[in-house]
Design an enzyme around this catalytic site. Structure first.
Site: not given
Length: 389
Positions: A188-189
């Site tokens: 994820k980011i």
């Protein structure tokens, strides 16, 4: 192999984790509330509850909203199974709403039509989990209006979307939902290795989720049903879980949050470059709604199968054979064996199935270099059997 996603860890991240390892607290210490405050401050929400995964956050969110046996949870068929499983954990029944062909999120028109029928049949959902696929938010204003009309509660599964915006406000601010959930998985980011968070502007919801993440046990005298026996005293006042995040994870998250704007900006830069490099290929590029600023977790193309001689599977396998770790997000939940046993069929949600038969997730992460991106494009061109000058 160029992976489809990868964490971005720098020396500051490593130092933050080492500092905790050398401190007095490894599990429940000061870093967890500091991380919660960091995320809440960034997105502009009142309360944040950190947990050990986004799946745990979804489960707690459903419990906090009172979902239980006899209730219905609706969500998108194009998501990871956790977006639906969270309702099953609470004893609820599950149904799905087909996706919009441009955004790949829940289609507001399909939702409105399904709600009208459900209202007549007495089977309205208690909770709707909207999924911001790839980082692009759903049409939350429309979803919220339908929620007001039909009386369901709204959870935003924003596992892909931290750092993104809807109508100029950060996703997670909660203006159109009850609870928003973030994921901090490594692809994820922002990452905490494993981890998740539930965000809300409702103090009661936040307090209840915080209670349930730690066994339903409290030392707060305001929550106990009798006076304390001494300074050691605690009570279990509800049936909770061990869903706690550790200080080690939270320290990594705090450090990562300092770079979140740069992370998302870099992903947008890469997406625009993909748009330019791929525009002549027989693929449908991601469409971005003008009201949104995507978190850009994923860059998904859809193969124009009518314009190529190779199958979806052949293109996918050819990409991997060339060292490009493409993926597919996601296999429609309603086609999984566990859900088929509930009576779902492939053709129940035709737009979701069309998406599934065409979609490929290309590598997208902030550390992706232009050279690697060029290699991805070359590999896709070859896999499609396209001649380029």
């Amino acid at each position: 192999m160029i992976p489809y996603g990868k964490q971005d860890i720098d020396q500051a991240d490593i130092d933050a984790v080492v500092d905790v390892l050398q401190s007095d607290f490894l599990t429940q210490g000061p870093k967890v509330p500091e991380f919660e405050a960091s995320v809440a401050r960034h997105v502009g929400v009142e309360h944040a509850v950190a947990v050990n995964s986004a799946t745990s956050a979804l489960h707690l969110a459903c419990l906090a909203l009172g979902l239980g046996q006899g209730d219905w949870l609706w969500t998108s068929p194009i998501s990871f199974v956790a977006s639906a499983n969270c309702g099953l954990y609470c004893g609820a029944s599950i149904d799905f709403v087909d996706i919009d062909p441009k955004t790949y999120n829940i289609c507001p028109n399909a939702l409105a039509e399904k709600l009208e029928v459900a209202s007549r049949n007495g089977r309205l959902p208690k909770v709707l989990v909207v999924v911001h696929l790839c980082g692009q938010p759903c049409d939350m204003a429309r979803v919220h209006e339908l929620g007001e009309r039909y009386g369901f509660r709204i959870i935003e599964d924003a596992s892909h979307a931290i750092g993104g915006k809807y109508r100029g406000e950060f996703i997670g601010a909660g203006q159109f939902s009850d609870i928003t959930v973030f994921s901090f998985h490594p692809v994820k980011i922002v990452t905490t290795a494993e981890g998740g968070m539930a965000l809300t502007n409702d103090e009661d919801l936040a307090s209840y989720m915080a209670l349930l993440r730690s066994h339903g046990v409290t030392r707060d005298p305001n929550l106990m049903n009798q006076e304390s026996d001494g300074p050691w005293y605690y009570q279990q006042v509800d049936l909770g879980f061990n869903y706690r995040m550790t200080d080690i994870q939270a320290a990594l998250g705090i450090s990562q949050m300092r770079r979140i704007d740069a992370f998302v900006a870099r992903r947008h830069q890469l997406a625009k470059r993909y748009d330019s490099l791929l525009k002549e290929l027989p693929v449908t590029l991601p469409w971005q709604h003008p009201d949104s600023y995507s978190g850009m977790h994923l860059y998904v193309v859809r193969l124009e199968l009518q314009n190529i001689t190779r199958t979806h599977s052949e293109v996918f396998e050819a990409m991997r054979a060339q060292g490009v770790g493409v993926n597919l997000h996601y296999i429609p939940i309603h086609t999984q064996p566990y859900y088929r046993e509930m009576g779902f069929h492939e053709d129940d949600f035709p737009e979701a199935m069309r998406y599934y038969r065409e979609a490929i997730s290309l590598p997208m992460f902030q550390g992706l270099t232009y050279g690697q991106q060029d290699e991805v494009v070359r590999a896709l061109t070859s896999a499609l059997g396209v001649e380029r000058g």
